[in-house]
Motif scaffolding. Structure first.
Motif, PDB file in Angstrom:
ATOM      1  N   GLU A   1     -17.751  82.026  31.339  1.00  6.58           N
ATOM      2  CA  GLU A   1     -18.120  82.851  32.424  1.00  6.58           C
ATOM      3  C   GLU A   1     -19.257  83.993  32.108  1.00  6.58           C
ATOM      4  OE1 GLU A   1     -15.859  86.291  35.090  1.00  6.58           O
ATOM      5  OE2 GLU A   1     -15.026  85.623  33.166  1.00  6.58           O
ATOM      6  N   ASP A   2     -20.181  84.179  33.180  1.00  6.41           N
ATOM      7  CA  ASP A   2     -21.236  85.013  32.666  1.00  6.41           C
ATOM      8  C   ASP A   2     -20.957  86.569  33.038  1.00  6.41           C
ATOM      9  OD1 ASP A   2     -23.616  86.287  32.427  1.00  6.41           O
ATOM     10  OD2 ASP A   2     -24.640  85.333  33.990  1.00  6.41           O
ATOM     11  N   ASP A   3     -20.161  87.098  32.602  1.00  2.20           N
ATOM     12  CA  ASP A   3     -19.583  88.451  32.783  1.00  2.20           C
ATOM     13  C   ASP A   3     -20.759  89.505  32.708  1.00  2.20           C
ATOM     14  OD1 ASP A   3     -18.271  90.887  33.696  1.00  2.20           O
ATOM     15  OD2 ASP A   3     -16.463  90.207  32.597  1.00  2.20           O
ATOM     16  N   PRO A   4     -21.110  90.213  33.469  1.00  2.00           N
ATOM     17  CA  PRO A   4     -22.146  91.228  33.277  1.00  2.00           C
ATOM     18  C   PRO A   4     -21.577  92.503  32.409  1.00  2.00           C
ATOM     19  CG  PRO A   4     -22.043  90.871  35.439  1.00  2.00           C
ATOM     20  CD  PRO A   4     -20.975  90.109  35.153  1.00  2.00           C
ATOM     21  N   ALA A   5     -20.149  92.595  32.215  1.00  2.08           N
ATOM     22  CA  ALA A   5     -19.523  93.631  31.553  1.00  2.08           C
ATOM     23  C   ALA A   5     -19.543  93.285  30.109  1.00  2.08           C
ATOM     24  CB  ALA A   5     -18.092  93.668  32.233  1.00  2.08           C
ATOM     25  N   LEU A   6     -20.015  92.148  29.770  1.00  2.00           N
ATOM     26  CA  LEU A   6     -19.733  91.823  28.401  1.00  2.00           C
ATOM     27  C   LEU A   6     -21.050  92.119  27.699  1.00  2.00           C
ATOM     28  CD1 LEU A   6     -17.920  88.131  28.481  1.00  2.00           C
ATOM     29  CD2 LEU A   6     -17.284  90.288  26.961  1.00  2.00           C
ATOM     30  N   VAL A   7     -22.269  92.560  28.489  1.00  2.00           N
ATOM     31  CA  VAL A   7     -23.421  92.947  27.615  1.00  2.00           C
ATOM     32  C   VAL A   7     -23.549  94.322  27.832  1.00  2.00           C
ATOM     33  CG1 VAL A   7     -24.200  90.900  29.022  1.00  2.00           C
ATOM     34  CG2 VAL A   7     -25.730  92.934  28.597  1.00  2.00           C
ATOM     35  N   ALA A   8     -23.664  95.037  26.582  1.00  2.00           N
ATOM     36  CA  ALA A   8     -24.000  96.522  26.417  1.00  2.00           C
ATOM     37  C   ALA A   8     -25.532  96.525  25.942  1.00  2.00           C
ATOM     38  CB  ALA A   8     -23.023  96.991  25.299  1.00  2.00           C
ATOM     39  N   HIS A   9     -26.062  97.604  26.076  1.00  2.00           N
ATOM     40  CA  HIS A   9     -27.502  97.700  25.780  1.00  2.00           C
ATOM     41  C   HIS A   9     -27.608  98.913  24.675  1.00  2.00           C
ATOM     42  CE1 HIS A   9     -28.605  95.178  28.686  1.00  2.00           C
ATOM     43  NE2 HIS A   9     -27.929  95.822  29.609  1.00  2.00           N
ATOM     44  N   CYS A  10     -28.515  98.826  23.942  1.00  2.00           N
ATOM     45  CA  CYS A  10     -28.823  99.806  22.884  1.00  2.00           C
ATOM     46  C   CYS A  10     -30.113 100.267  23.205  1.00  2.00           C
ATOM     47  CB  CYS A  10     -28.839  99.008  21.524  1.00  2.00           C
ATOM     48  SG  CYS A  10     -27.262  98.123  20.895  1.00  2.00           S
ATOM     49  N   ASP A  11     -30.059 101.573  22.920  1.00  2.00           N
ATOM     50  CA  ASP A  11     -31.361 102.287  23.360  1.00  2.00           C
ATOM     51  C   ASP A  11     -32.610 102.065  22.085  1.00  2.00           C
ATOM     52  OD1 ASP A  11     -30.428 103.257  25.346  1.00  2.00           O
ATOM     53  OD2 ASP A  11     -29.492 105.332  24.587  1.00  2.00           O
ATOM     54  N   TYR A  12     -32.010 101.873  20.877  1.00  2.00           N
ATOM     55  CA  TYR A  12     -33.074 101.616  19.817  1.00  2.00           C
ATOM     56  C   TYR A  12     -32.435 100.394  19.067  1.00  2.00           C
ATOM     57  CZ  TYR A  12     -34.420 106.345  21.033  1.00  2.00           C
ATOM     58  OH  TYR A  12     -34.736 107.320  21.721  1.00  2.00           O
ATOM     59  N   TRP A  13     -33.444  99.733  18.130  1.00  2.00           N
ATOM     60  CA  TRP A  13     -32.938  98.727  17.243  1.00  2.00           C
ATOM     61  C   TRP A  13     -32.470  99.383  16.146  1.00  2.00           C
ATOM     62  CZ3 TRP A  13     -32.947  93.822  19.076  1.00  2.00           C
ATOM     63  CH2 TRP A  13     -34.065  93.418  20.142  1.00  2.00           C
ATOM     64  N   SER A  14     -31.275 100.093  16.202  1.00  2.00           N
ATOM     65  CA  SER A  14     -30.689 100.847  15.089  1.00  2.00           C
ATOM     66  C   SER A  14     -29.306 100.427  14.834  1.00  2.00           C
ATOM     67  CB  SER A  14     -31.021 102.307  15.002  1.00  2.00           C
ATOM     68  OG  SER A  14     -30.352 102.954  16.121  1.00  2.00           O
ATOM     69  N   GLU A  15     -28.805 100.949  13.696  1.00  2.00           N
ATOM     70  CA  GLU A  15     -27.393 101.292  13.374  1.00  2.00           C
ATOM     71  C   GLU A  15     -26.699 102.048  14.566  1.00  2.00           C
ATOM     72  OE1 GLU A  15     -27.930 101.393   8.828  1.00  2.00           O
ATOM     73  OE2 GLU A  15     -25.904 101.569   9.212  1.00  2.00           O
ATOM     74  N   ASP A  16     -27.206 103.016  14.564  1.00  2.00           N
ATOM     75  CA  ASP A  16     -26.554 104.099  15.374  1.00  2.00           C
ATOM     76  C   ASP A  16     -26.251 103.679  16.869  1.00  2.00           C
ATOM     77  OD1 ASP A  16     -26.348 105.525  13.175  1.00  2.00           O
ATOM     78  OD2 ASP A  16     -27.690 106.875  13.876  1.00  2.00           O
ATOM     79  N   ALA A  17     -27.467 102.960  17.315  1.00  2.00           N
ATOM     80  CA  ALA A  17     -27.318 102.584  18.699  1.00  2.00           C
ATOM     81  C   ALA A  17     -26.440 101.552  18.827  1.00  2.00           C
ATOM     82  CB  ALA A  17     -28.790 102.102  19.070  1.00  2.00           C
ATOM     83  N   GLY A  18     -26.395 100.440  17.694  1.00  2.00           N
ATOM     84  CA  GLY A  18     -25.546  99.534  17.919  1.00  2.00           C
ATOM     85  C   GLY A  18     -23.995  99.947  17.845  1.00  2.00           C
ATOM     86  N   ALA A  19     -23.700 100.902  16.949  1.00  2.00           N
ATOM     87  CA  ALA A  19     -22.460 101.535  16.908  1.00  2.00           C
ATOM     88  C   ALA A  19     -21.947 102.134  18.068  1.00  2.00           C
ATOM     89  CB  ALA A  19     -22.253 102.482  15.689  1.00  2.00           C
ATOM     90  N   ALA A  20     -22.997 102.794  18.709  1.00  2.00           N
ATOM     91  CA  ALA A  20     -22.726 103.542  20.005  1.00  2.00           C
ATOM     92  C   ALA A  20     -22.443 102.412  21.069  1.00  2.00           C
ATOM     93  CB  ALA A  20     -23.805 104.282  20.373  1.00  2.00           C
ATOM     94  N   ALA A  21     -23.060 101.375  21.309  1.00  2.00           N
ATOM     95  CA  ALA A  21     -22.938 100.220  22.391  1.00  2.00           C
ATOM     96  C   ALA A  21     -21.727  99.856  21.990  1.00  2.00           C
ATOM     97  CB  ALA A  21     -24.102  99.316  22.233  1.00  2.00           C
ATOM     98  N   LEU A  22     -21.371  99.414  20.812  1.00  2.00           N
ATOM     99  CA  LEU A  22     -20.030  98.738  20.529  1.00  2.00           C
ATOM    100  C   LEU A  22     -18.710  99.611  20.966  1.00  2.00           C
ATOM    101  CD1 LEU A  22     -18.423  96.282  19.808  1.00  2.00           C
ATOM    102  CD2 LEU A  22     -18.697  97.170  17.461  1.00  2.00           C
TER     103      LEU A  22
END
Lengths: 338, 338
Positions: free
Chosen positions: A212-233
């Motif tokens: 299923e292609d659920d839009p809720a399953l994709v989150a966006h990061c503002d930067y290519w960084s650890e912090d942004a990844g953590a925030a998105a998760l």
DNA sequence: CCCGCTGCTGCAATCGACTGCACAATCCGC
DNA sequence: GCGGATTGTGCAGTCGATTGCAGCAGCGGG
């Protein structure tokens, strides 16, 4: 006399500098008597003669240098690319001038300007800004260039890019084969071409594999960084959306996930599997070692340099673009869902 | 007309090229009428004039470039150093030409030769070979240079080095304060100056802190690599020597220890503590995060570039050397002994 | 025996900027 | 009003290598 000049060689060999020049240059050597040429070459060697590329460049309007425009050498992505470039440039008698832009468009302009005033014969550009007006301008001004890691949308410029779409599909397929059904994507910034391409590829891979292609399953990061990844998760977790696996936009974002796992006491890969992208060095030393899509950075750099050298040799040749295949490196961060 | 030349500017401003040259060069601007100078500068700007450094270099015998000799850009140690160098070089109007030697003396010779023929004004050398005959030769030939990360023993060459001895002492002291008494050292290759200095510093730190200086506690690695580190630790373990902590010669060697821990089911830091050296990126992502001695690489590069620029500006100035202080970054790989 | 061709080599100009020297213009004091 | 000092500008040569053109020798053919 510090270093011998062409004139010194000519005098020592008893010929005119012009003759010495022709003898020493393989392209014009045919014009001079084979015996004379041999003699000149011999004398040049014994004197330790080295042609002065500055003087040569003045006359030929060639500098033997190309510019490498990257965001930040300190980012582990780039050293292998640069190394690959240098390894191809060097045997061809060229060398690279590196500039770091820190992804600042203003700085980028300046740096490129400075490279041009240094008479570089071409540019290898690895900065990730999308739709840059500067790009079109340089094209119009006849500056040769090759893009690395991104394919310009509008302009016709040769590029070397990893086959991101297939790479993402590799990752998703791996997770599906492990039995995952709810797979999330932590996308990189969508104003970068890689971020965009990977996000799109993710959704089509999911669909192609019958999930299923659920839009809720994709989150966006503002930067290519650890912090942004953590925030998105964190955001994804807090949203209550269910998932058992994460495809991260790149390794740094995946590293951000590790931070969140530690913080929230989530067991990877038992609770959640993670796949990264790029295969940075030392990922195998993490606990758990990160499963990731491996990109042949050094090869990418090498190809880019080759393309640029081709373009320099024959600027009229139509621009070629290369898509390099990727592989999945399965390590410890992926496992079947509970 | 591709790019305007000095002559174009002069014509447009109605002056002789010589005058234009003087007006444009801050050093000689005083020789020309302030009003004329202003006009020339204005015309130059409006034409987008950029002096051609190749032509300039031919006359002045200056290229505006310096050579950076490193073993391998792919080694995470070097990118920050290079970045630090570039950041200082660039505002000074210089740029760096990087060559990778792969620690191959033959390649090194070649590369340096190639840099010299490119008329670099100086060399920043970060290769770690000790007692290199080439070094003395270059000195004699008047090639300006600065060494990074190593202090040449015999020759008088400016250098920037981290204060390895104090760094090692920091590590040992930290372990002693945690209660360790039997501390091992996995030394780097003793034919490298850093390897030697750190090994010596280890033994004197141990003595200074009142511990027994047992030769059985130091093992040698043939290379600065994970594999070599792992091999050395295995040998130490197999020898039956007792110890509760390890000071590794650098981070890679420490990473090798992690491999052995996994292999032999040793719990770090409960069973054995480890301290690395260099603070490579992403060490905080390991399990356990590696305690290590942090080296200000970027600052080292910057200092090196400054030293070289000084030397270029005034080659007679006596050579200065700098020792940079280090700090210990305590993370999870060190704990009190059981 | 002369012409013309080929094969080499030398001459001199050139690339673009810099710079020592000469010369012109201006200004000053006496 | 004149000599000398002071500016400001132009001329021409230079850095080191490249290259179009000319010249020269030797050779074969007519």
């Amino acid at each position: 006399m510090q270093t011998p000049t062409l004139r010194d060689v000519a005098d020592a060999a008893g010929v005119h500098p012009a003759t010495a020049s022709r003898a020493l240059n393989p392209a014009t050597r045919g014009l001079v008597n084979a015996e004379t040429a041999r003699r000149v070459i011999k004398v040049a060697e014994s004197l330790g003669y080295r042609p002065n590329p500055i003087a040569r460049g003045l006359k030929t309007a060639k500098s033997g240098t190309v510019g490498l425009v990257i965001p930040d050498l300190t980012n582990p992505l780039f050293p292998p690319i640069v190394r690959g470039i240098e390894d191809v440039l060097e045997p061809a008698g060229y060398s690279g001038l590196i500039v770091n832009t820190d992804n600042d468009p203003h700085r980028e302009r300046q740096q490129i300007e400075s490279l041009r005033s240094r008479q570089v014969e071409g540019l290898i550009v690895a900065t990730a800004l999308l739709d840059h007006p500067l790009l079109g301008q340089l094209r119009r001004e006849g500056v040769l260039m090759v893009m690395v890691n991104r394919r310009p949308e509008s302009v016709d410029v040769p590029s070397i890019t990893p086959d991101d779409a297939t790479g993402i599909e590799l990752a998703v397929r791996h997770l599906v084969e492990l039995g995952h059904r709810r797979i999330a994507h932590l996308a990189g910034p969508l104003n970068t071409s890689t971020g965009l391409v990977r996000a799109r590829a993710f959704r089509s891979a999911v669909r192609d594999l019958g999930l299923e292609d659920d839009p809720a399953l994709v989150a966006h990061c503002d930067y290519w960084s650890e912090d942004a990844g953590a925030a998105a998760l964190r955001a994804l977790l807090d949203s209550g959306t269910e998932f058992t696996a994460v495809v991260a936009g790149n390794d740094l974002i995946a590293l951000g996930c590790y931070d969140v796992f530690a913080e929230r006491d989530i067991d990877c890969p038992r609770d959640v599997s993670v796949v990264g992208f790029n295969d940075m060095p030392f990922l195998d030393k993490l606990r758990p070692p990160l499963t990731t899509v491996s990109v042949p950075h050094q090869q990418i750099g090498g190809e880019a340099a080759r393309l640029l050298l081709d373009a320099i040799a024959d600027p009229t040749r139509p621009s070629r673009s290369v898509l390099l295949p990727l592989t999945l490196v399965v390590r410890g961060s992926t496992a079947p869902p509970r």
